[in-house]
Write a protein that holds these residues in place. Structure first.
Motif, short mmCIF file in Angstrom:
data_model
loop_
_atom_site.label_atom_id
_atom_site.label_comp_id
_atom_site.label_asym_id
_atom_site.label_seq_id
_atom_site.Cartn_x
_atom_site.Cartn_y
_atom_site.Cartn_z
N TYR A 19 0.80 -1.23 0.00
CA TYR A 19 0.00 0.00 0.00
C TYR A 19 0.83 1.28 0.00
CZ TYR A 19 -3.38 -3.47 1.56
OH TYR A 19 -4.16 -4.60 1.66
N GLY A 20 2.16 1.16 -0.17
CA GLY A 20 3.01 2.33 -0.11
C GLY A 20 2.61 3.42 -1.09
N PHE A 21 2.35 3.03 -2.34
CA PHE A 21 2.02 4.05 -3.33
C PHE A 21 0.63 4.63 -3.10
CE2 PHE A 21 1.68 6.29 -7.25
CZ PHE A 21 2.99 6.59 -7.57
N LEU A 22 -0.27 3.82 -2.60
CA LEU A 22 -1.61 4.34 -2.30
C LEU A 22 -1.54 5.40 -1.20
CD1 LEU A 22 -3.72 1.05 -2.40
CD2 LEU A 22 -3.58 2.83 -4.15
N VAL A 23 -0.63 5.21 -0.24
CA VAL A 23 -0.42 6.22 0.81
C VAL A 23 0.08 7.52 0.20
CG1 VAL A 23 0.94 6.79 2.85
CG2 VAL A 23 -0.03 4.50 2.61
N ILE A 24 0.98 7.41 -0.77
CA ILE A 24 1.51 8.60 -1.44
C ILE A 24 0.41 9.32 -2.21
CG2 ILE A 24 3.08 9.36 -3.27
CD1 ILE A 24 4.95 7.10 -2.38
N ILE A 25 -0.42 8.57 -2.89
CA ILE A 25 -1.53 9.18 -3.62
C ILE A 25 -2.46 9.92 -2.66
CG2 ILE A 25 -3.61 8.68 -4.98
CD1 ILE A 25 -2.08 6.35 -6.26
N ALA A 26 -2.77 9.27 -1.54
CA ALA A 26 -3.64 9.91 -0.54
C ALA A 26 -3.00 11.18 0.01
CB ALA A 26 -3.93 8.93 0.60
N ALA A 27 -1.68 11.16 0.20
CA ALA A 27 -0.97 12.34 0.72
C ALA A 27 -1.05 13.50 -0.27
CB ALA A 27 0.49 11.99 1.01
N PHE A 28 -0.84 13.22 -1.55
CA PHE A 28 -0.95 14.28 -2.56
C PHE A 28 -2.38 14.81 -2.64
CE2 PHE A 28 3.16 12.96 -4.34
CZ PHE A 28 3.67 14.18 -4.71
N PHE A 29 -3.34 13.90 -2.56
CA PHE A 29 -4.74 14.31 -2.61
C PHE A 29 -5.07 15.25 -1.44
CE2 PHE A 29 -9.30 13.87 -1.99
CZ PHE A 29 -9.78 13.92 -3.29
N ALA A 30 -4.60 14.88 -0.25
CA ALA A 30 -4.85 15.71 0.92
C ALA A 30 -4.15 17.06 0.80
CB ALA A 30 -4.38 14.98 2.18
N PHE A 31 -2.92 17.05 0.29
CA PHE A 31 -2.16 18.30 0.15
C PHE A 31 -2.85 19.27 -0.80
CE2 PHE A 31 0.94 20.73 -2.36
CZ PHE A 31 1.51 21.51 -1.35
N PHE A 32 -3.24 18.78 -1.97
CA PHE A 32 -3.89 19.66 -2.94
C PHE A 32 -5.26 20.13 -2.43
CE2 PHE A 32 -1.27 17.33 -6.29
CZ PHE A 32 -0.37 18.37 -6.42
N SER A 33 -5.94 19.27 -1.69
CA SER A 33 -7.25 19.65 -1.14
C SER A 33 -7.11 20.78 -0.13
CB SER A 33 -7.90 18.43 -0.46
OG SER A 33 -8.11 17.39 -1.38
N LEU A 34 -6.05 20.74 0.68
CA LEU A 34 -5.84 21.77 1.70
C LEU A 34 -5.25 23.04 1.11
CD1 LEU A 34 -4.41 19.52 4.57
CD2 LEU A 34 -6.69 20.56 4.46
N TYR A 35 -4.38 22.89 0.12
CA TYR A 35 -3.64 24.04 -0.42
C TYR A 35 -4.48 24.84 -1.41
CZ TYR A 35 0.50 26.70 -1.76
OH TYR A 35 1.40 27.72 -1.98
N THR A 36 -5.34 24.16 -2.15
CA THR A 36 -6.16 24.85 -3.15
C THR A 36 -7.63 24.62 -2.82
OG1 THR A 36 -6.15 22.93 -4.63
CG2 THR A 36 -4.40 24.54 -4.92
N GLY A 37 -8.37 25.70 -2.69
CA GLY A 37 -9.76 25.59 -2.27
C GLY A 37 -10.67 24.93 -3.28
N SER A 38 -10.32 24.99 -4.56
CA SER A 38 -11.22 24.48 -5.60
C SER A 38 -10.91 23.06 -6.03
CB SER A 38 -11.16 25.40 -6.84
OG SER A 38 -9.83 25.46 -7.34
N PHE A 39 -9.88 22.44 -5.44
CA PHE A 39 -9.47 21.11 -5.89
C PHE A 39 -10.57 20.08 -5.73
CE2 PHE A 39 -7.51 16.93 -5.18
CZ PHE A 39 -6.77 16.80 -6.33
#
Length: 323
Positions: A19-39
């Motif tokens: 699940y290592g890569f799935l964790v990375i995908i989730a991390a990027f998803f969370a980052f973009f969701s927090l950093y950009t309001g419209s993501f």
């Protein structure tokens, strides 16, 4: 005395492998969701899916070839030939839009036949064979267009244009086409005898021969089907712009390869697979979209995209070694 037991280390390693890569995908998803309001908006998520449709089609073709144990560096040429054959058929020969689509697929089939001939009949390695097809196809496009200029067809039939700009109940037509291709690939590559034989050849060609599988036949079919699939992506691209642009398909090559290997890193046995390729494509689409929303300049965005792509492939390779 170690505070971490061997069983804990093994469990952590197993988790990272699976699940290592799935964790990375989730991390990027969370980052973009927090950093950009419209993501997270529905419109933006649909944009990611729509923007990933053509890449998904090419990546599925690549998945088939990689599952056979090869690689296809000519997917962009098949993309271009699909667009060129369809546009020229309509513009120069007044072909109906549905005839042009069949001709476009035929353009992709020609690329696949050349690859199959080089690999099966001449025993050239897939890497060198498809690289040769890439150079041949690139030269043909430049010669045919007098140096690489686009071929425009502004009066393209609306039915053909709807491949890219149409919709069904609000769902973009290119998303529907990509979903149909995805379903077909999933059934035949993951749930059929055909797919089992493809994977058997990719895992151990000699054993497949001993088992009575017609290896050369399946390799040839793999290259032909993959190229025809990529031609569909080319026609969607040309329908959107109403023109054929030489070497436009090259821009999809590295992303298609990356999506396949990202998908393989998620598989329990490290094998190319259709669901994994879908996840890889959506990951790349999410990164591209997120970086755009961050408002980065062109050069910075390209540099970060390249770093993320290289990092993703490095992690995929590391997971395979751990496995």
């Amino acid at each position: 005395m170690s505070l971490v037991s061997d069983s804990d280390t093994f469990s952590l390693r197993s988790f990272l492998v699976r699940y290592g890569f799935l964790v990375i995908i989730a991390a990027f998803f969370a980052f973009f969701s927090l950093y950009t309001g419209s993501f997270l908006s529905g419109t933006n998520l649909l944009n990611i899916i729509e923007g990933s449709s053509i890449l998904l089609i090419l990546a599925l073709g690549m998945t088939l070839v990689v599952a056979l144990g090869g690689i296809d560096l000519s997917v962009g040429i098949a993309f271009d030939m699909g667009a060129a054959f369809a546009i020229v058929a309509m513009k120069e020969y007044d072909a109906a839009w549905y005839v042009a689509i069949l001709i476009g697929i035929g353009g992709g089939v020609l690329v696949g036949l050349l690859n199959a001939f080089l690999v099966v009949k001449l025993s050239v390695s897939p890497f060198l064979a498809t690289l040769g097809t890439f150079f041949i196809g690139s030269s043909v496009q430049r010669i045919f267009t007098g140096g690489g200029g686009p071929i425009s067809h502004r009066q393209a039939p609306m039915e053909y244009r709807n491949l890219a700009i149409g919709d069904v109940f609000g769902i973009p037509s290119e998303v529907i086409i990509a979903a149909v291709v995805l379903l077909i690939y999933f059934i035949f590559l993951e749930r059929s005898i055909f797919g089992k034989r493809i994977h058997a050849i990719g895992l151990q060609k000699t054993a497949a021969l001993v088992a009575g599988i017609k290896v050369n036949k399946y390799i040839a079919l793999g290259f032909i089907i993959a190229a025809a699939t990529c031609a569909i992506g080319g026609m969607i691209g040309s329908a959107n712009l109403r023109m054929f642009t030489p070497l436009a398909g090259f821009s999809y090559l590295l992303d298609a390869i990356a999506a396949v290997f990202i998908g393989a890193s998620i598989h329990p046995h490290g094998r190319p697979n259709v669901p994994g390729t879908l996840i890889g494509v959506l990951f790349l689409g999410m990164v591209a979209n997120g970086l755009n929303l961050m408002g980065l300049d062109f050069n910075t965005k390209d540099a970060l995209s390249g770093l993320i792509l290289v990092g993703a492939l490095a992690i995929a390779v590391a997971q395979k070694r751990l496995r």
